[in-house]
Design a protein around this motif. Structure first.
Motif: not given
Length: 215
Positions: A68-81, A83-98
């Motif tokens: 997924i792409r997630g927010d693209t508004g820059g630092l001012s619109s960065l939101e914890e939830g 950010f973590l969702e994008v990391m979960r899907i884009n970075a963690l999930a491939p490790l779990l699939v592997a």
């Protein structure tokens, strides 16, 4: 072969190319449809269940494509939830699939694990010509690059090659209509690279046109 995120865009096109080439394709997507395997990569339980359902089945190629792409508004619109969702899907999930499908790859003939990365995650090239404010996406793809290198080290003894591929700026729902590359052109280039991958290429990062991408 198995591909995640096969419901649309690049994943669907890759699945179709491999099916046309005579492969038995396991197309994974969130919404279960006829001929597809249900998989929600945001849910670790769903990934573990995928491994259980496919236990004992040889798989030659696994493509971690879902993202997924997630927010693209820059630092001012960065939101914890977000950010973590994008990391979960884009970075963690491939490790779990592997991890879940490692036994299937071991039983396969080709033994290739592919992470669909992005030049946006390159520390050297990622901001050369792009000033988008997509902090989460870029951080997640940089993390996926490290995951590729670590998996390549970990899986080498199993004879499993692990690579990261940049599909280019592709005209899909994520890439948008202004993107430079047709999804069919990108998918065909990726397939050519995947089909030629051996342990000699493990741990590499290349673009759909064969160019090496800097980490």
């Amino acid at each position: 072969m198995l591909v995640t995120g096969a419901g649309r865009g690049l994943g669907r096109t890759l699945a179709a190319l491999y099916a046309a080439a005579g492969f038995r394709v396991i197309a994974c997507m969130r919404q279960a449809t006829e001929g597809a395997m249900p998989l929600d990569v945001a849910d670790a339980g769903s990934i573990a269940m995928l491994g259980e359902k496919l236990a004992g089945q040889p798989i030659d190629i696994v493509i971690n494509n879902a993202a997924i792409r997630g927010d693209t508004g820059g630092l001012s619109s960065l939101e914890e939830g977000d950010f973590l969702e994008v990391m979960r899907i884009n970075a963690l999930a491939p490790l779990l699939v592997a991890r879940a499908l490692r036994p299937n790859l071991l039983a396969g003939r080709r033994k290739v694990l592919v992470n669909i990365g992005s030049r946006a995650g390159s520390l050297e090239e990622g901001t050369l010509d792009d000033d988008d404010g997509d902090y989460a996406y870029r951080c997640s793809k940089a993390a996926l690059n490290m995951a590729t290198v670590k998996l390549a080290q970990d899986f080498r003894g199993d004879g499993i090659a692990v690579i990261s591929l940049h599909p280019g700026w592709v005209r899909t729902d994520m890439g948008g209509e202004e993107a430079a590359i047709d999804v069919g052109v990108s998918a065909a280039g990726l397939k050519m690279l995947i089909d030629g991958t051996t342990l000699a290429q493990t741990g590499s990062f290349r673009a759909y046109d064969g160019r090496a991408v800097a980490w």
